[in-house]
Write an enzyme that holds these catalytic residues in place. Structure first.
Site, PDB file in Angstrom:
ATOM      1  N   SER A 425      65.248 -54.164  -0.596  1.00 49.23           N
ATOM      2  CA  SER A 425      65.102 -54.500   0.819  1.00 49.23           C
ATOM      3  C   SER A 425      65.682 -53.412   1.709  1.00 49.23           C
ATOM      4  CB  SER A 425      65.783 -55.838   1.112  1.00 49.23           C
ATOM      5  OG  SER A 425      67.126 -55.783   0.677  1.00 49.23           O
ATOM      6  N   HIS A 446      58.308 -54.729  -1.566  1.00 43.54           N
ATOM      7  CA  HIS A 446      59.346 -55.590  -1.001  1.00 43.54           C
ATOM      8  C   HIS A 446      58.803 -56.989  -0.712  1.00 43.54           C
ATOM      9  CE1 HIS A 446      62.142 -56.548   2.629  1.00 43.54           C
ATOM     10  NE2 HIS A 446      62.587 -57.092   1.523  1.00 43.54           N
ATOM     11  N   GLU A 458      55.745 -55.788   1.637  1.00 43.18           N
ATOM     12  CA  GLU A 458      55.683 -54.413   2.131  1.00 43.18           C
ATOM     13  C   GLU A 458      55.508 -53.493   0.927  1.00 43.18           C
ATOM     14  OE1 GLU A 458      58.384 -53.965   6.048  1.00 43.18           O
ATOM     15  OE2 GLU A 458      59.520 -54.601   4.302  1.00 43.18           O
ATOM     16  N   ASN A 496      62.636 -55.561   8.015  1.00 42.10           N
ATOM     17  CA  ASN A 496      64.084 -55.670   8.205  1.00 42.10           C
ATOM     18  C   ASN A 496      64.576 -54.804   9.357  1.00 42.10           C
ATOM     19  OD1 ASN A 496      64.620 -57.626   6.335  1.00 42.10           O
ATOM     20  ND2 ASN A 496      65.008 -56.200   4.664  1.00 42.10           N
TER      21      ASN A 496
END
Length: 720
Positions: A425, A446, A458, A496
């Site tokens: 992440s 991800h 992702e 994120n």
């Protein structure tokens, strides 16, 4: 013209007419306005043939009845009147079908949704197959619309009003047995005898003789109905916070039909359909639908993907277990889990078993299907069986040295073509691939937690990742039922990176004296599924806060969080829901109680909750931080297009779907408005709100992220 017809009439020797629906050159049947004359011509032939004993509508496609109406029809409407006319045309055709003097039966196999179910409802009776692909529903609300071809009027009369409202308001899709139970279909049969069963129903005549269940009969009286509508309106308001106008209109239109009669109901349905089609909410929701449909067709790179026959997973934790589950259950691919101990493997296997067992209990799966899916998952504490894996997904701790070691081990024990995909992440993929013998086969993949529910992944190539590796990884994600977006290899990637400033701002509000529930309620009212502080509890405070220093190091002070408060909370062994200690209190299992914030948080952080800001002010601060970062990400090429950025926001973090994603929302506000708001917040709260160069430039030149022209062209091309 006749050669492109989508409706074919065939009269059987027993004088039953069979109308086959088969849209040429399309995998799925969808209803288009131009089919109107074809259907009318067929209905005329049926009416003229006095020898006919009945009609069956059936699909010529092997696995779908009608998946709905073609949404491009709405995109081409310029006014509410044009969209209303579309609905009236649909209503008229359905009324003509229903008015046929002989029994009409719909024979349903596969998805029967939206306009497809409205056609089936216009028939006098319905029979469907027991196939797991057979689903019946009216999902229009998910596009900010309501059923416009009679669905809001026919469904309540067939199943009773409370079942109908539940289906239409939630866009709920029923499986065959559920459809039979509520009276939506008259029979469920194996696919092999569908036509025979439909013909048998024709011979039985029109009425189904079924009485509504007692509950529905009670609710059909004026008192029961008034109570139901009051309750449903209240529940809908609590759920939508007024952000989805379609929900309110659905309730009104269903009520109009029941209280003022069908004619008024159809009138209200068409009018509401036309007006809803022009709302920004519907435009945004349809935009998401088109964007995700487009993404499903893309391979992520110009190369051809390698064939996928078998997958490996490293790590039997929550993420590893979830990845193995979607690989086997959705991707139908054999998957082998490696963990350092047997406990990890049995934990991962139990994770899949529990999810599949739940489906069996709900009758969504047969026990034999559960067993065959479980048989695809195996595990070991060494690399046995890894030599023929096409891709290995690594889901171990966020530790760079450990992940680099995993790369070397996979290169040693797997095949020369095996791809190494890291579910990280925050760690740069380039660093993970730094010592690899075959860096072109290392990529980031991800997932979001929980893997079985979250739709986004992702895909993160580093500078040396090959095009073939990208295409193969995207293909795996799609097989797993995910929507993949390809993003650049930089700290936090995309999701994120835009989430962190939003969460940080929520923490700052908390430290300034806004209460936990006040902050969370503000963002839920804005349209997020959960508030930022509850989200931190769900993700895990330890996990959520681990990424902040990584981002701060990469991008500087605008990513700094109130470190002292976070440290105090972590020191008190608060990890969130997973250890039952977080910002909220988690009562003992089995006890149902409303979610309560833990007052001990205020003591720990030395904060006194006073709530000086309005909910709108809190939401503005948090959301503006996210929007500014999203614009930066596009400018730096972290996401490839506004489309990918919007899908990432909506599918990855629950950015309000009715706003269409961060970029569509900025277009709706206008770059000038976004910049002015950010400048005002900068003056109030500091430099972290300073608008990025891209937004300033767009405001000066009055530019938008989404050019409607591009969007229209893309849709036209898709149609051809």
């Amino acid at each position: 013209m006749e050669s492109t017809s989508a409706f074919y009439l065939h009269v059987r020797p027993d004088n039953v007419a069979v109308v086959t629906i088969d849209v040429p050159d399309e995998k799925m049947n969808t209803l288009k306005a131009e089919f109107g004359p074809q259907v009318r011509a067929i209905l005329r032939q049926i009416r003229d043939n006095k020898a006919l004993e009945g009609v069956v509508f059936i699909s010529g496609k092997p696995d779908n009845f009608i998946a709905g109406a073609d949404i491009n029809m709405i995109a081409s409407c310029k006014t509410a009147q044009e969209a209303e006319a579309l609905a009236r045309q649909g209503q008229q055709i359905m009324a003509d079908i229903h008015a046929l003097p002989i029994p009409v039966v719909a024979a349903i196999n596969g998805p029967c949704l939206g306009g497809g179910l409205e056609l089936a409802l216009a028939c006098h009776r319905r029979v469907c197959t027991d196939s797991p692909k057979t689903l019946l529903g009216l999902p229009e609300v998910q596009l900010g619309l309501l059923p416009g071809s009679g669905g809001t009027q026919r469904l309540p009369r067939l199943t009773g009003v409370s079942t109908a409202l539940e289906m239409i308001l939630a866009g709920k899709q029923l499986r065959p047995r559920q459809a039979l139970k509520v009276g939506l279909v008259d029979d469920v049969v194996p696919s092999s005898i569908l036509l025979d069963a439909a013909v048998a129903l024709v011979k039985k005549g029109r009425g189904n003789g079924r009485r509504l269940p007692v509950r529905e009969r009670v609710l059909a009286g004026p008192l029961g109905r008034a109570l139901l509508f009051k309750m449903v309106t209240k529940q809908t308001e609590q759920k939508t916070h007024g952000n989805y106008p379609a929900a309110r209109r659905i309730i009104d239109v269903v009520r109009t039909g029941l209280e003022q009669g069908s004619a008024s109901g159809y009138e209200a349905e068409a009018k509401a359909f036309g007006e809803l089609a022009m709302t920004p909410q519907s435009a945004a929701l349809r935009g998401i639908f088109f964007a995700s449909t487009e993404l499903k067709k893309e391979t992520g790179s110009e190369a051809q993907p390698r064939p996928l026959r078998a997958v490996g997973v490293l790590g039997g934790g929550l993420m590893g277990g979830g990845i193995a589950y979607v690989t086997a259950s959705k991707g139908k691919l054999p998957v082998r889990i490696k963990d350092i101990n047997e406990k990890g493997i049995s934990h991962a296997l139990k994770y899949s078993w529990d999810l599949l067992e739940k489906k069996v209990r709900r009758r969504h799966l047969k026990a034999t299907e559960r067993d065959s899916q479980m048989a695809l998952i195996s595990g070991s504490t060494d690399y046995r069986g890894f030599h023929h894996r096409d891709i290995v997904v690594e889901a171990v701790f966020e530790d760079l040295a450990l992940k680099q070691k995993m790369v070397q081990e996979v290169e040693q024990h797997a095949a020369p073509h095996t791809i190494f995909a890291s579910n990280t992440s925050s760690l740069p993929i380039g660093d993970i691939a730094a010592n690899a013998a075959r860096p072109e086969q290392v990529i980031g993949l991800h997932y979001f937690s929980p893997v079985d529910k979250m739709p986004l992944v992702e895909v993160i190539p580093h500078a040396g990742t090959s095009a073939e590796t990208i295409a193969t990884t995207v293909q795996l994600a799609k097989k797993q039922g995910k929507t993949p977006i390809v993003v650049a290899d930089c700290a936090g990637f995309y999701v994120n990176r835009i989430l962190a400033p939003y969460m940080n701002e929520a923490m700052r509000c908390l430290m300034e004296g806004e209460s936990i529930e006040h902050i969370d309620d503000a963002l839920v009212k804005f349209g997020f599924p959960v508030g930022p502080i509850q989200l931190l509890d769900e993700v895990g405070i330890d996990v959520g806060t681990k990424i902040i220093p990584v981002l701060e190091k990469a991008y500087g002070s605008r990513f700094s969080a109130p470190h002292d408060a976070v440290a105090a909370i972590l020191k008190d062994d608060r990890k969130g829901r997973k250890n039952g200690r977080g910002f909220y209190l988690y009562p003992a299992k089995g006890r149902k109680s409303k979610k309560q914030p833990d007052p001990a948080i205020y003591t720990l952080t030395g904060v006194k909750p006073v709530n000086r800001l309005t909910g709108a002010q809190i939401a503005e601060r948090c959301v503006m931080m996210m929007l500014n970062e999203a614009a930066r990400c596009l400018d730096e090429g972290v996401v490839r297009s506004p489309r990918d950025g919007d899908i990432g926001g909506v599918f990855g973090i629950g950015f309000p779907p009715f706003l269409g994603g961060p970029f569509r929302y900025m277009d709706r506000l206008g770059a000038g408005e976004v910049v002015a708001t950010l400048q005002r917040l900068t003056a109030q709260y500091g430099e972290r709100f300073a608008p990025c160069d891209r937004l300033i430039r767009m405001a000066e030149e009055r530019l938008v992220f989404w050019s409607e022209l591009n969007q229209k062209e893309k849709i036209e091309v898709k149609q051809e």
